[in-house]
Enzyme design. Structure first.
Site, PDB file in Angstrom:
ATOM      1  N   GLU A 128      33.799  40.594  38.920  1.00 32.81           N
ATOM      2  CA  GLU A 128      32.461  41.183  38.817  1.00 32.81           C
ATOM      3  C   GLU A 128      31.583  40.408  37.839  1.00 32.81           C
ATOM      4  O   GLU A 128      30.550  40.902  37.401  1.00 32.81           O
ATOM      5  CB  GLU A 128      32.567  42.645  38.377  1.00 32.81           C
ATOM      6  N   ASP A 170      28.179  40.739  33.420  1.00 34.21           N
ATOM      7  CA  ASP A 170      29.332  41.519  33.862  1.00 34.21           C
ATOM      8  C   ASP A 170      28.854  42.924  34.259  1.00 34.21           C
ATOM      9  O   ASP A 170      28.099  43.572  33.517  1.00 34.21           O
ATOM     10  CB  ASP A 170      30.372  41.611  32.735  1.00 34.21           C
ATOM     11  N   ILE A 171      29.263  43.392  35.430  1.00 31.39           N
ATOM     12  CA  ILE A 171      28.879  44.725  35.894  1.00 31.39           C
ATOM     13  C   ILE A 171      29.616  45.767  35.048  1.00 31.39           C
ATOM     14  O   ILE A 171      30.846  45.700  34.898  1.00 31.39           O
ATOM     15  CB  ILE A 171      29.218  44.909  37.380  1.00 31.39           C
TER      16      ILE A 171
END
Length: 611
Positions: free
Chosen positions: A533, A490-491
């Site tokens: 994301e 996950d960003i």
């Protein structure tokens, strides 16, 4: 006399059986509950056993107000108006709870789902002329642009299909919607089901529409070619026009293939759909007149063409809000022509007019499906559109009629003198060219279907494998009994990037980050787009020295890449879980997600491995 009665008796029996199958309500094993006062209890409903649920019933509607999930959490001091779905101005029942035809507002429904964590799908057809869909406060898509007036709203004509994973067993649907264009108050009940069920329904519908489009397109071109080679016979010309217009209509209605890919205005699509009906029906009448010589009066074809021309011209100029009323007026004349045509065809069957029986059979099927579609258009009842079925039967039967007529012409030509043999040779050459054209069009259609298959497995933005393909590749590794780790990445703080630099820049970063991840993973596994994301990473252990080292190598590759446009680097948190034999994918992914969550709690830019 008995020979004349037998064919029409068979046809009438077929029509009665088809009518019974179409219009009689069949008892089902389980009837889904309906929404009551904005709440639908599906906690005891089995989607696996009983299928998709149409959300017909009483929703909560907040007239001329755009409300959000946060508004309902804080509490509302305005009582909602009960709204029966489906809703339409054309319905005989007084189900519209307000007098205005130009308005905006908020529709809300709370659904209690069965126990268990599952991915659901929601399919939304017409909700006025524009809407936004929020599920548990998150925007899941929009059609057109909603607004508080004609000046700041944009209508559009499309279907929205979305998928979601509810955080609890209670999910809230909010539609912010408006209509300042059509003025018909039309709201079609959305449908909810498991993601696989909704996806399958979409694929089947799209496949049906594209198959029928391809068939009608080939038929239309083929019969245009027949007319060019023998212009004295106008039946193929009118039949070709009918096929091509309904081929176009198949791309507009049903799954609405064209509105999904061509950004044309609501007015263009709407008027094209109406125009194809007006001119297509006139072409149908012309085909009947010329295919059955002497059976129909000359006024029949002249009146139908004049009617189609007048109404076709009117639909291009009148306000769109009057289009449905224009269609109702046209339907009166069309049913008169249909009744006359049916009477003449019955007479033709009794008089043994060549091909009258097969034309009558196809025309009867088409007429029944047109009536069914008109009933659906007026009432928005939960009756599927049968136009594809009726058009298919009619097209095949009438193609047979034209083929048989040409076959008879060939037989007569063979009996003529040497001078007529040259004409026969020319016709054979024409058929050869047309067969090549059919093969070429079929090849084009096959290529289009293959391209669609690739698109269905690839994320449209990053070109990475989408969730469907990633899961399929994982199942292959399991079948090959390979050892691997599943990771969810996950960003970090991606929402802040979107808020500060905009979603376009956010999408560019997602594309760049996909390339960084792909290069960092190399031949040790693969990466796919999981959603938003989030990325799904699979690492094969037999290709690695240590999983810790590889995971941190991937994390550093992301962190060390400098995104010049935003003037800083982007970090990523990664959670991993090792595959154990006989462990379900859902458990593996949930464990990776739990490790990802621990990494976020530990300060982000971390690699965590689940125990």
């Amino acid at each position: 006399m008995r020979k004349k009665i037998a064919p029409i008796s068979v046809i009438i029996m077929l029509i009665i059986l088809l009518s019974a199958a179409l219009f009689l309500n069949k008892p089902t094993a389980a009837q889904p509950p309906k929404p009551i006062n904005g709440v639908l209890d599906l906690s005891n409903w089995s989607f696996e056993k009983n299928g998709i649920v149409s959300l017909e019933g009483t929703w909560s509607f907040y007239f001329n107000r755009f409300l959000t999930h946060e508004d309902f959490v804080k509490g509302q001091d305005v009582m909602p108006t009960p709204l029966e779905i489906p809703s339409t101005q054309k319905s005989m029942a007084p189900i519209k709870p307000f007098a205005e035809n130009k308005f905006y507002g908020t529709m809300r429904l709370v659904i209690k789902l069965p126990e268990g964590r599952k991915t659901y799908g929601l399919r939304t057809d017409i909700i006025l002329t524009s809407f936004k869909l929020y599920i548990d406060g998150n925007l899941h898509g929009k059609v057109g642009k909603v607004g508080t007036g004609w000046e700041n709203s944009v209508p559009y004509y499309n279907i929205l299909t979305t998928y979601f994973n509810p955080e609890s067993n209670e999910v809230e649907l909010i539609y912010q919607t408006s209509d300042f264009t059509a003025e018909d108050c039309t709201i079609v009940a959305p449908k909810i089901g498991l993601a696989s069920q909704i996806s399958q329904a979409v694929q089947l519908g799209l496949g049906r529409d594209l198959f029928l489009f391809g068939m009608l397109l080939i038929m239309g071109i083929y019969h245009f070619g027949l007319y060019i080679m023998r212009t004295k016979d106008r039946a193929p010309l009118y039949f070709g026009v009918f096929c091509l217009l309904f081929a176009l209509r198949m791309l507009l209605v049903g799954e609405r293939f064209l509105p999904s890919y061509l950004n044309l205005s609501f007015f263009v699509y709407g008027r094209m759909a109406y125009l194809s009906v007006f001119i297509g029906f006139a072409a149908l009448c012309g085909f009947l007149y010329y295919a059955l010589d002497g059976l129909f009066a000359k006024w029949f074809v002249k009146f139908s063409i004049a009617l189609g021309s007048v109404f076709g011209f009117l639909i291009l100029w009148i306000p769109y809000s009057s289009a449905d009323r224009l269609l109702m007026i046209y339907a009166v004349f069309a049913f008169i022509l249909l009744g006359y045509a049916m009477i003449r065809l019955v007479i033709g069957v009794f008089k043994s007019v060549p091909f009258a029986n097969i034309v009558f059979l196809g025309f009867a099927f088409l007429g029944i499906t047109l009536i069914n579609d008109l009933i659906y258009h007026i009432t928005l009842s939960n009756t599927p559109s049968l136009i594809p079925f009726g058009v298919s039967v009619f097209t095949f039967t009438q193609a047979y009629t034209l083929s048989a007529r040409f076959s008879n012409a060939f037989t007569r030509a063979e009996q003529l003198s040497v001078e007529n043999k040259a004409i026969l040779s020319e016709l054979k050459l024409m058929n050869s060219n047309l067969e090549s054209l059919v093969k070429e069009r079929t090849s084009d259609l096959q290529e289009a279907l293959e391209e669609m298959e690739v698109m269905s497995k690839t994320d449209y933005l990053t070109k990475l494998p989408n969730r469907r393909l990633a899961l399929a590749k994982i199942k292959e590794l399991i079948e090959q009994k390979k050892d691997f780790y599943i990771g969810l990445a996950d960003i970090d703080h991606f929402k802040e990037i979107n808020d500060q630099f905009g979603h376009v820049k956010g999408d560019e970063i997602l594309v760049l980050l996909s390339e960084v991840l792909r290069a960092a993973i190399g031949g040790c596994g693969f990466v796919g787009r999981w959603g938003g994301e989030e990325f799904l990473i699979v690492l094969e252990t037999e290709q690695l020295d240590t999983i810790h080292g590889k995971a941190n190598e991937i994390r550093r590759a992301v962190a060390e890449y400098c995104y010049a446009d935003i003037g800083k680097s982007v970090t990523m948190t990664l959670g991993l879980c090792q595959y154990r034999e006989n462990t379900s994918l859902d458990i593996l992914i949930a464990s990776a997600d739990e490790a990802l969550y621990r990494g976020k709690l530990a300060g982000r830019n971390q690699c965590m491995i689940s125990a």
